[in-house]
Design a protein around this motif. Structure first.
Motif, PDB file in Angstrom:
ATOM      1  N   UNK A  19       0.836  -1.204   0.000  1.00 16.62           N
ATOM      2  CA  UNK A  19       0.000   0.000   0.000  1.00 16.62           C
ATOM      3  C   UNK A  19       0.869   1.252   0.000  1.00 16.62           C
ATOM      4  N   UNK A  20       0.210   2.379  -0.263  1.00 19.80           N
ATOM      5  CA  UNK A  20       0.872   3.683  -0.166  1.00 19.80           C
ATOM      6  C   UNK A  20       0.193   4.508   0.922  1.00 19.80           C
ATOM      7  N   UNK A  21       0.235   3.974   2.147  1.00 20.43           N
ATOM      8  CA  UNK A  21      -0.430   4.666   3.251  1.00 20.43           C
ATOM      9  C   UNK A  21       0.559   4.992   4.386  1.00 20.43           C
ATOM     10  N   UNK A  22       1.836   5.011   4.063  1.00 22.55           N
ATOM     11  CA  UNK A  22       2.833   5.390   5.053  1.00 22.55           C
ATOM     12  C   UNK A  22       3.348   4.218   5.858  1.00 22.55           C
ATOM     13  N   UNK A  23       4.099   4.547   6.894  1.00 24.20           N
ATOM     14  CA  UNK A  23       4.699   3.533   7.761  1.00 24.20           C
ATOM     15  C   UNK A  23       3.878   3.383   9.036  1.00 24.20           C
ATOM     16  N   UNK A  82      -9.256   1.219   0.627  1.00 22.25           N
ATOM     17  CA  UNK A  82      -7.982   1.664   0.071  1.00 22.25           C
ATOM     18  C   UNK A  82      -7.443   0.597  -0.887  1.00 22.25           C
ATOM     19  N   UNK A  83      -7.120   0.996  -2.089  1.00 18.56           N
ATOM     20  CA  UNK A  83      -6.510   0.073  -3.051  1.00 18.56           C
ATOM     21  C   UNK A  83      -5.028  -0.119  -2.749  1.00 18.56           C
ATOM     22  N   UNK A  87      -3.681  -1.836  -7.336  1.00 21.93           N
ATOM     23  CA  UNK A  87      -5.092  -1.604  -7.609  1.00 21.93           C
ATOM     24  C   UNK A  87      -6.049  -2.615  -7.023  1.00 21.93           C
ATOM     25  N   UNK A  88      -5.570  -3.481  -6.145  1.00 21.67           N
ATOM     26  CA  UNK A  88      -6.425  -4.508  -5.552  1.00 21.67           C
ATOM     27  C   UNK A  88      -7.175  -3.955  -4.339  1.00 21.67           C
ATOM     28  N   UNK A  89      -8.416  -4.431  -4.155  1.00 21.73           N
ATOM     29  CA  UNK A  89      -9.204  -4.023  -2.991  1.00 21.73           C
ATOM     30  C   UNK A  89      -8.849  -4.838  -1.753  1.00 21.73           C
TER      31      UNK A  89
END
Length: 313
Positions: A19-23, A82-83, A87-89
């Motif tokens: 993911x691209x949601x931080x650490x 959040x993908x 792009x996966x759910x």
């Protein structure tokens, strides 16, 4: 929402690289509910709900998550899934489907007032209207087959009076299912703990993992049995009138639905009476669990069986 699957730091770090949601900063278990493992995940970017689906196959999980984003895209106060960077759910963790979901602001309320019920009527109408063009059919996981199988599982665990109440209700459900009622995607579990408020305003509808195609009036009955129930397990007529009148402004409740209101209340009460009996007598083992008292819904079901409730708009 309970914790059955434990995740260590290494497993979490590896998972979040997708993911691209931080650490990650922290991961704490959430105790409410009983079906899935849920964590509050905090990263350096924000807060999220990290859900691990314990008994739902990945295809069905994908359908639920797709429906959530469908409603979010329409403008409903529902969380965005959040993908992953691909792009996966959802992706597996410990061989179970998992998703990371936007955490909405607000808190659930224990004792809703008239204004809360009126607001919910409007949101429910939007929910049903926005979901009407969702192009995946999700079948009811708590259908008549599940009801009858649950009754069989419980027959040696509960007394004769309880079985009689269940049997009478099942006969009503069989008749209810053959009625030509307006149907579409419903929430099917919109209890007070699944609606978030800030002051008097609804800020979120959560927990979509029983959503399915079913009669709209059944969804309204589920809500009535929880939101409009009194201390003596009758229905508060002022609250339910406000909820249904506000709903009716956006999606008209037709005469066939009105005629089936009493039966819908019984079918809705039976579903939760059975599910709570199953959870009590066949509990899952988890680090954090939350089992709800089935007696509450026994008393609600008895009242609904003995009272001729009608819709007055």
């Amino acid at each position: 929402m309970s914790v059955y699957t434990k995740i260590n730091d290494d497993e979490l770090n590896k998972h979040l690289k997708k993911y691209s949601i931080g650490t990650p900063i922290s991961l704490s278990g959430i105790s409410e509910g009983i079906e899935n493992t849920n964590y509050l995940l905090t990263t350096n970017i924000g807060e999220y709900i990290f859900t691990i689906f314990e008994d739902i196959k990945i295809d069905r999980v994908f359908n639920y998550l797709s429906f959530m984003n469908h409603l979010n895209n329409k403008g409903l106060v529902s969380p965005r899934v959040i993908n992953t960077v691909d792009g996966d759910l959802c992706v597996d963790i410990k061989n179970k489907p998992a998703a990371i979901i936007e955490k909405l602001n607000g808190k659930s309320i224990v004792n809703p007032n008239n204004t809360h019920c009126e607001q919910l009527g409007k949101v429910m109408a939007n929910f049903h209207l926005y979901g009407s063009d969702f192009n995946i059919k999700i079948n009811n996981s708590r259908d008549l087959v599940w009801v009858e199988n649950s009754r069989k599982k419980l027959r040696n665990k509960i007394d004769k009076n309880q079985l009689n109440i269940i049997d009478k209700s099942i006969e009503i459900q069989k008749k209810f299912l053959y009625k030509p009622l307006p149907s579409g995607m419903i929430h099917a579990d919109l209890f007070k703990d699944n609606v978030l408020f800030i002051k008097k305003n609804i800020t979120g509808i959560i927990d979509f993992y029983y959503s399915c195609v079913s009669p709209y009036i059944y969804d309204l009955a589920i809500v009535a049995n929880d939101w409009c129930n009194t201390n003596n397990n009758t229905i508060n007529q002022e609250k339910i009138k406000l909820l249904l009148c506000e709903y009716n402004k956006s999606r008209t409740i037709n005469d066939e639905e009105k005629s089936q209101w009493g039966n819908a209340l019984i079918v809705a009460a039976l579903r939760f009476y059975l599910s709570r009996l199953i959870d009590l007598h066949f509990p899952k083992i988890g680090e954090i669990t939350h089992i709800k008292d089935p007696t509450i819904f026994k008393n609600i079901l008895v009242d609904r069986l003995n009272t001729n409730y009608q819709i007055i708009l």
